[in-house]
Write a protein that holds these residues in place. Sequence first.
Motif, PDB file in Angstrom:
ATOM      1  N   PHE A   1     -75.763 -56.797 -16.360  1.00 34.64           N
ATOM      2  CA  PHE A   1     -76.409 -55.588 -16.864  1.00 34.64           C
ATOM      3  C   PHE A   1     -75.356 -54.576 -17.326  1.00 34.64           C
ATOM      4  O   PHE A   1     -75.499 -53.964 -18.381  1.00 34.64           O
ATOM      5  CB  PHE A   1     -77.297 -54.988 -15.772  1.00 34.64           C
ATOM      6  N   GLY A   2     -74.292 -54.426 -16.554  1.00 31.29           N
ATOM      7  CA  GLY A   2     -73.219 -53.515 -16.936  1.00 31.29           C
ATOM      8  C   GLY A   2     -72.517 -53.942 -18.213  1.00 31.29           C
ATOM      9  O   GLY A   2     -72.119 -53.106 -19.028  1.00 31.29           O
ATOM     10  N   THR A   3     -72.364 -55.244 -18.396  1.00 32.10           N
ATOM     11  CA  THR A   3     -71.747 -55.741 -19.621  1.00 32.10           C
ATOM     12  C   THR A   3     -72.623 -55.437 -20.822  1.00 32.10           C
ATOM     13  O   THR A   3     -72.134 -54.997 -21.868  1.00 32.10           O
ATOM     14  CB  THR A   3     -71.495 -57.254 -19.516  1.00 32.10           C
ATOM     15  N   LEU A   4     -73.922 -55.649 -20.687  1.00 27.08           N
ATOM     16  CA  LEU A   4     -74.833 -55.366 -21.805  1.00 27.08           C
ATOM     17  C   LEU A   4     -74.909 -53.874 -22.109  1.00 27.08           C
ATOM     18  O   LEU A   4     -74.869 -53.471 -23.266  1.00 27.08           O
ATOM     19  CB  LEU A   4     -76.227 -55.916 -21.499  1.00 27.08           C
ATOM     20  N   VAL A   5     -75.022 -53.046 -21.079  1.00 26.73           N
ATOM     21  CA  VAL A   5     -75.124 -51.600 -21.307  1.00 26.73           C
ATOM     22  C   VAL A   5     -73.798 -51.042 -21.812  1.00 26.73           C
ATOM     23  O   VAL A   5     -73.767 -50.184 -22.683  1.00 26.73           O
ATOM     24  CB  VAL A   5     -75.582 -50.884 -20.012  1.00 26.73           C
TER      25      VAL A   5
END
Length: 97
Positions: free
Chosen positions: A69-73
């Motif tokens: 999720f952090g990579t996508l955001v």
Amino acid sequence: MRSPDRYLRPIVRGLLPPIDRSRLRFRGGWITLPIFLLIAILYPISLDQADWVDVKKHFVWLAVAGVLFGTLVGNGRLRARGAALFGGLGGTLAVVL
């Protein structure tokens, strides 16, 4: 009278902008993503082995989901405040569920 879709669409696009797949990168290259996942998984595994807290199997999946999720955001078009708010809300929702 105007439809509510006309007002909701800009709000949704502002909160969830589209992800540009050509810009989707992991800092340090894709080869470091498995290393980062391993480091993120070590914390829940160490808590489980030490028997300090009652850790269930879903704690490891929360760590993996947080990294993804952090990579996508982080690669999205959100500004720093929006990304922090969105990440905080996403993390809270994941822990509550």
